[in-house]
Design a protein around this motif. Sequence first.
Motif, PDB file in Angstrom:
ATOM      1  N   ALA A   1       3.376  13.573   1.538  1.00 43.28           N
ATOM      2  CA  ALA A   1       3.300  12.616   0.502  1.00 43.28           C
ATOM      3  C   ALA A   1       2.093  12.746  -0.386  1.00 43.28           C
ATOM      4  CB  ALA A   1       3.267  11.187   1.200  1.00 43.28           C
ATOM      5  N   ALA A   2       1.194  13.563  -0.028  1.00 43.28           N
ATOM      6  CA  ALA A   2      -0.187  13.370  -0.934  1.00 43.28           C
ATOM      7  C   ALA A   2       0.198  14.401  -1.717  1.00 43.28           C
ATOM      8  CB  ALA A   2      -1.335  13.664  -0.079  1.00 43.28           C
TER       9      ALA A   2
ATOM     10  N   MET B   1     -15.311  15.028 -11.314  1.00 44.78           N
ATOM     11  CA  MET B   1     -14.351  15.404 -10.113  1.00 44.78           C
ATOM     12  C   MET B   1     -13.585  14.170  -9.627  1.00 44.78           C
ATOM     13  SD  MET B   1     -15.186  16.133  -6.346  1.00 44.78           S
ATOM     14  CE  MET B   1     -16.459  17.693  -6.697  1.00 44.78           C
ATOM     15  N   LYS B   2     -14.201  12.994  -9.690  1.00 53.31           N
ATOM     16  CA  LYS B   2     -13.357  11.868  -9.045  1.00 53.31           C
ATOM     17  C   LYS B   2     -12.879  11.042  -9.860  1.00 53.31           C
ATOM     18  CE  LYS B   2     -16.718  11.678  -5.308  1.00 53.31           C
ATOM     19  NZ  LYS B   2     -18.218  11.341  -4.906  1.00 53.31           N
TER      20      LYS B   2
ATOM     21  N   LEU C   1      -5.829  12.851  -5.093  1.00 55.46           N
ATOM     22  CA  LEU C   1      -5.100  12.525  -4.180  1.00 55.46           C
ATOM     23  C   LEU C   1      -5.868  11.118  -3.469  1.00 55.46           C
ATOM     24  CD1 LEU C   1      -4.673  16.142  -2.783  1.00 55.46           C
ATOM     25  CD2 LEU C   1      -2.947  14.800  -4.183  1.00 55.46           C
ATOM     26  N   PRO C   2      -4.814  10.581  -2.857  1.00 56.22           N
ATOM     27  CA  PRO C   2      -5.445   9.656  -2.031  1.00 56.22           C
ATOM     28  C   PRO C   2      -6.096   9.919  -0.593  1.00 56.22           C
ATOM     29  CG  PRO C   2      -2.942   9.481  -1.868  1.00 56.22           C
ATOM     30  CD  PRO C   2      -3.440  10.612  -2.682  1.00 56.22           C
TER      31      PRO C   2
ATOM     32  N   PRO D   1     -11.021  14.772  -2.957  1.00 59.34           N
ATOM     33  CA  PRO D   1      -9.893  14.163  -3.945  1.00 59.34           C
ATOM     34  C   PRO D   1      -9.094  15.094  -4.560  1.00 59.34           C
ATOM     35  CG  PRO D   1     -12.472  14.264  -4.569  1.00 59.34           C
ATOM     36  CD  PRO D   1     -12.456  14.588  -2.938  1.00 59.34           C
ATOM     37  N   ILE D   2      -9.666  16.225  -4.653  1.00 62.46           N
ATOM     38  CA  ILE D   2      -8.661  17.303  -5.429  1.00 62.46           C
ATOM     39  C   ILE D   2      -7.830  18.215  -4.399  1.00 62.46           C
ATOM     40  CG2 ILE D   2      -8.738  19.318  -6.836  1.00 62.46           C
ATOM     41  CD1 ILE D   2     -11.013  17.995  -8.364  1.00 62.46           C
ATOM     42  N   TYR D   3      -8.498  18.354  -3.233  1.00 62.07           N
ATOM     43  CA  TYR D   3      -8.062  19.475  -2.393  1.00 62.07           C
ATOM     44  C   TYR D   3      -7.091  18.763  -1.055  1.00 62.07           C
ATOM     45  CZ  TYR D   3     -11.140  23.234  -4.071  1.00 62.07           C
ATOM     46  OH  TYR D   3     -11.638  24.221  -4.727  1.00 62.07           O
TER      47      TYR D   3
END
Length: 614
Positions: free
Chosen positions: A4-5, A228-229, A238-239, A244-246
């Motif tokens: 889902a992410a 980045m955030k 991403l949650p 947050p990115i990977y």
Amino acid sequence: QSTAAFQPATPLATSVQSGSSLNMVLEKPATKKISKLETLKVNSNNLIHPLKEQLQTEEIGISKDAYQILKYHGSYQQSNREIRGKVKDYQFMLRLKQPAGELPPDLYRLLDDLSAKHGQGDLRATTRQCFQMHGIMKGSLKTVISSIMNIGSSTVGACGDVNRNVMTTPAPFTTPDYEYAREYSKVFAHLFRPMTPAFSELWLDGEKVATAELWGKEVEKFNVDEAMKYDSGRGIILPHPVEPIYGDRYLPRKFKIGVTVPGDNSLDIYTNDIGCVVITNEAGELEGFNVMVGGGMGRTHNKENTFARAADHMGFVPKEDIMELMKSIVAAQRDHGNRDVRANARMKYLVHTLGIDNFRTLVESYFGKKIQPWRPMKEWKYMDWMGWWEQGDGKLFYGLHVDNGRVKDEGDFRLKTALRVIADKFNLPMILSPTQSIIFRDIDPKDKPAFEAILAEHGIKPIEKVDPLNRLAMACPALPLCGLAQTEAERIIPSYLERIRGVMDKMGLGDEEILIRMTGCPNGCARPYMAELAFVGDGPKSYQVWLGGSPVLTRTAYPFMAKMNVDDLEKTLEPIFAMYLAQREEFEAFGDFCHRVGADAIEKYMEAYTPAFA
């Protein structure tokens, strides 16, 4: 495991045509069983397990699963393939992260000491501008990695399915455009660093590093963490509580970024997943970047759906948007790259499948803006920046050619000692070059004679005495330590270059400079598929021959011959050189000639050719 992410962003309503391949890729990927390696990443708790447990065992090696996670920490498990025995002599290769290739003198001194005490006594400069150290025992890994981290360097992300070392032109000119290229290399390295605490937990017992990563401190004014955030709500962020990115699956495969200035292709920019070219106005102020996407070298023999690819020009992005654009490209690959088949997981296959226009639209769906047209630039040139140059601030820099990047002491040739003497006497920063060589920057002109004397005393040739074939050539390490090597590369290329030089001199081609590269397998670490002439290992004592790459490294070569036996080098090259001599146009480079006439014409010429020399 839930996927889902990893949902795609909302596309721009105006940019998708019904029924296109883009429409299919913009739909939410179907939830399906994920591969074993992807599951391993998810279950690792952001790169901690099972490596943590395996490092504590008494065995000299680690499990296959732990090894996959170790790569993200900058290390590969290896064994000497020439020592035959039931028990493998496991050892570890450690690769540094050096954005823009920069290496402070105190870090070189540390590496010199660590390689002598904990490694096999030498260092290896790579084709991505960083050092790697071989022969480290499992019990020494923690000492070596923690020492490197505590001096303000890192091995994090030197390997694994993340952004690798960010490359740039190694020339340390002080003009604004070169300064921007160096600066943004560090910005991108910092932007895409893994955020997991795994590294401090495993190597520093959870403690903070004594010195923060130097490049992170150098780009503080860019507020990289904030960028980045930053969440535009378009699916980039991403949650995930840690990455947050990977997220928990990182990227489908390794990811490579290069940055340069117009005209300077010393870094092979077309081989990167993303290439950024600094665009300034007439006053030298940064306006933004030309961005190319989808380059990559790796392929697999006999698998036609794997191939080397030069990047496509995507467009221009203003400087204030560049970090968000880079995040958008990485997110597009993260969500839409092929996670089922690792051989097709690099972003080049996504760009190839969609085409550059559809890929641009996909990226715009994350970016939320239209990407502007590519800005015209001056033509590319290839320079290796070896020898003496003026930096532009009254200081000099010196490019020291290193055969295949191997920094060692051997008989009268004592390169490793020479570098230590220079570091101790002059305290000069180094820059590793994309051609496995070393540049010393900030040299006071009055120190030039003493600098040259140190090199001469340690058996190091001045650049004028290095054969141009050797100067241009590159080879990967291959045997005995690389587990993927199918044959020799670094150890055999000196004799190959000598033999090629013999053929060229006999045929009256002594003044020609040909860019030659060699690898021991098809993965392409020495970027052979961009060379004018390349040898790619395809079995014991056997190579594929590739022809027709550009001398300025802007296109890929083509496969010309499979299974050339090592003994057949001269009889293979003589007719090709004879045809080049007879049919070349004025000032036409060998690679350009082979590209123009094509494989069929060369084959026909070879069939009719009567050998004169071989």
